[in-house]
Design an enzyme around this catalytic site. Structure first.
Site, PDB file in Angstrom:
ATOM      1  N   HIS A 115      64.706  14.301  46.697  1.00 43.43           N
ATOM      2  CA  HIS A 115      63.810  13.488  47.522  1.00 43.43           C
ATOM      3  C   HIS A 115      63.093  12.431  46.682  1.00 43.43           C
ATOM      4  O   HIS A 115      62.935  11.283  47.113  1.00 43.43           O
ATOM      5  CB  HIS A 115      62.792  14.394  48.217  1.00 43.43           C
ATOM      6  CG  HIS A 115      61.748  13.658  48.969  1.00 43.43           C
ATOM      7  ND1 HIS A 115      60.475  13.473  48.477  1.00 43.43           N
ATOM      8  CD2 HIS A 115      61.778  13.015  50.171  1.00 43.43           C
ATOM      9  CE1 HIS A 115      59.774  12.770  49.336  1.00 43.43           C
ATOM     10  NE2 HIS A 115      60.532  12.487  50.374  1.00 43.43           N
TER      11      HIS A 115
ATOM     12  N   GLU B 191      65.435   9.694  46.174  1.00 38.54           N
ATOM     13  CA  GLU B 191      65.602   8.899  47.401  1.00 38.54           C
ATOM     14  C   GLU B 191      64.612   7.739  47.411  1.00 38.54           C
ATOM     15  O   GLU B 191      64.947   6.622  47.824  1.00 38.54           O
ATOM     16  CB  GLU B 191      65.386   9.800  48.613  1.00 38.54           C
ATOM     17  CG  GLU B 191      65.407   9.083  49.950  1.00 38.54           C
ATOM     18  CD  GLU B 191      64.587   9.787  51.012  1.00 38.54           C
ATOM     19  OE1 GLU B 191      63.807   9.102  51.714  1.00 38.54           O
ATOM     20  OE2 GLU B 191      64.709  11.024  51.130  1.00 38.54           O
ATOM     21  N   HIS B 192      63.405   7.985  46.948  1.00 40.89           N
ATOM     22  CA  HIS B 192      62.396   6.928  46.839  1.00 40.89           C
ATOM     23  C   HIS B 192      62.695   6.003  45.654  1.00 40.89           C
ATOM     24  O   HIS B 192      62.656   4.783  45.769  1.00 40.89           O
ATOM     25  CB  HIS B 192      61.009   7.543  46.619  1.00 40.89           C
ATOM     26  CG  HIS B 192      60.411   8.174  47.828  1.00 40.89           C
ATOM     27  ND1 HIS B 192      59.345   7.638  48.496  1.00 40.89           N
ATOM     28  CD2 HIS B 192      60.731   9.310  48.488  1.00 40.89           C
ATOM     29  CE1 HIS B 192      59.020   8.413  49.520  1.00 40.89           C
ATOM     30  NE2 HIS B 192      59.842   9.441  49.522  1.00 40.89           N
TER      31      HIS B 192
ATOM     32  N   GLU C 262      53.023  11.827  50.206  1.00 40.95           N
ATOM     33  CA  GLU C 262      53.857  12.378  51.278  1.00 40.95           C
ATOM     34  C   GLU C 262      53.655  13.890  51.386  1.00 40.95           C
ATOM     35  O   GLU C 262      53.618  14.450  52.495  1.00 40.95           O
ATOM     36  CB  GLU C 262      55.327  12.055  51.009  1.00 40.95           C
ATOM     37  CG  GLU C 262      56.253  12.366  52.158  1.00 40.95           C
ATOM     38  CD  GLU C 262      57.652  11.822  51.970  1.00 40.95           C
ATOM     39  OE1 GLU C 262      58.527  12.218  52.764  1.00 40.95           O
ATOM     40  OE2 GLU C 262      57.869  11.014  51.047  1.00 40.95           O
TER      41      GLU C 262
END
Length: 447
Positions: free
Chosen positions: A68, A71-72, A148
């Site tokens: 994740h 992904e950023h 997040e």
């Protein structure tokens, strides 16, 4: 080599499966890279995705959240483009660029006008294979990921799902949150992220899927050029990575988990281990879940909300992985109603385990699934997601017509047998709400 998967018949019902001329085309390129396309008539857009068979279950505890995080991070700049330039080129054509991470795969995708497809292929390939991961960007994006996680911590329903998975799957990677933890994200440095990316985001693990107003050969040429260097790094004779090997989680034996939370509502999840995505009984499970909690006419919605007014939100859901799965029921209610909600939910599950579905429920559930499948396939992002996920998860395609046939073929006996097998298991129960300890929970919640 290029294969064409023909659309096939829609089945014996009166729903006709929408099918693109020629079906889904598949080409295997050097380096084990697979390219799949579907032409969608009557549109002027293309949805494109680069799927990578890497997700959060591929992480060690020290890497928890790495997929994740990447992904950023991969969007923060490549050797030929800055983050601003990546954003600007899509904004200039009204396109969309984004990504998502799941437990068993990651997808980087774009949605653009058909004339902008060459740009989308070039930029997506650049992002996935040629990012720089500058140390300053690693630190900058670390703060974004931590924000997040903080947002997730403010959402009791999200916390409940993660608590339930941890209870069901334990120390297995499937039991960990996709975003990782605050501790793991704070501890992760560039070296860990770079090694995770370079060792796993390789062309044998990649599938490029596209749907819309396109020509397969043109897409293949664009992808071959954009990912040529990445393919050469693994060897042009490489084959696609095999499907994920089985490594199922061991039963944890945990039956109850509580996360105290100073909220106005109590959030309840009751469930059991389910079946893998490869299990031939998946259509029967979909029918069972839909009849139990898939819509306003479902048994849980009617008995919990309509007849008793105990909760605003109540639904059932399933998850299917390569070697495991789950079935669960969620309800959000006032803390004082938690015990009665749990009693009703357990009663519904016990009744279906003992007696199966009624004929009317079976007909409604099959019809709902068939209609949802067809209506949900009428845009190019849905088509791209379908062909990409099927290839990455199953290694083959299934036409919409074949999926409709599988739903139509589900019998009451099949659903009843699966309901007995799943719902007669000891249940796992997770609660997020204003309770100090498990002893404060109603007896019906504690099981």
């Amino acid at each position: 080599m290029t294969d064409v998967i023909t659309p096939g018949a829609a089945g014996s019902g009166d729903l006709t499966a929408p099918a693109a001329p020629g079906g889904v085309s598949r080409t295997l390129l050097p380096g084990g890279l697979r390219v799949l396309t579907e032409t969608v008539p009557g549109v002027r857009s293309v949805s494109l995705g680069i799927w990578v068979a890497v997700g959060s279950r591929d992480e060690t505890p020290a890497q928890a959240g790495a997929a994740h995080y990447l992904e950023h991070l991969l969007f923060k700049g490549t050797r030929s483009r800055t983050a601003a330039e990546i954003a600007e080129v899509f904004d200039a054509v009204g396109g969309e660029l984004n990504a998502f991470t799941a437990k068993e795969h990651t997808c980087f995708y774009a949605h653009v006008l058909d004339t902008d497809l060459p740009m989308a292929v070039d930029v997506l390939a650049d992002v996935v294979t040629d990012a720089v991961l500058e140390p300053a960007h690693v630190e900058l994006e670390r703060n974004v990921v931590l924000e997040e996680i903080a947002i997730r911590d403010d959402d009791p329903e999200d916390l409940l799902g993660e608590l339930f998975d941890e209870m069901l799957f334990g120390d297995h990677p499937l039991g960990r949150p996709i975003v990782g933890s605050e501790d793991s994200v704070r501890a992760m440095d560039r070296a860990v992220l770079h090694e995770f990316w370079r060792s796993r985001y390789t062309t044998p693990r990649m599938v490029v899927a596209a749907a819309g107003n396109l020509h397969h050969e043109h897409v293949v040429d664009l992808v071959a050029a954009a990912l040529d260097r990445a393919a050469s790094q693994v060897g042009r004779g490489a084959e696609p990575a095999p499907l994920r090997p089985a490594d199922p989680p061991a039963p944890t034996g945990v039956r109850l988990a509580l996360l105290p939370d100073d909220s106005e509502q109590a959030h309840l999840m009751i469930g059991v281990p389910g079946i893998s995505r490869h299990d031939p009984r998946r259509p029967a499970l979909a029918v069972l879940s839909t009849a139990l909690g898939g819509g306003p006419s479902s048994r849980l919605f009617q008995q919990v909300r309509e007849e008793r007014g105990l909760a605003y939100s109540v639904y059932s859901s399933t998850a299917g992985y390569a070697d495991a799965g789950s079935f669960s029921v969620y309800a959000g209610c006032g803390p004082e109603r938690l015990g009665e909600v749990a009693t009703v939910v357990r009663g519904v599950l016990a009744d279906v385990a003992a007696n199966g579905l009624t004929d009317a429920e079976l007909v409604r559930a099959r019809g709902s699934l068939r209609g949802g499948l067809v209506l949900g396939s009428e845009d190019t992002p849905s088509r791209m997601n379908r062909i990409g996920s099927f290839e990455i998860d199953h290694g083959h395609q299934r036409t919409i017509g074949q999926s409709l046939d599988r739903i139509s073929a589900v019998t009451g006996e099949q659903v009843a047998a699966l309901a007995r097998e799943l719902l007669e298991q000891p249940t796992a129960t997770a609660v997020v709400g204003p309770f100090d300890d498990e002893d404060a929970l109603p007896a019906s919640v504690r099981g």
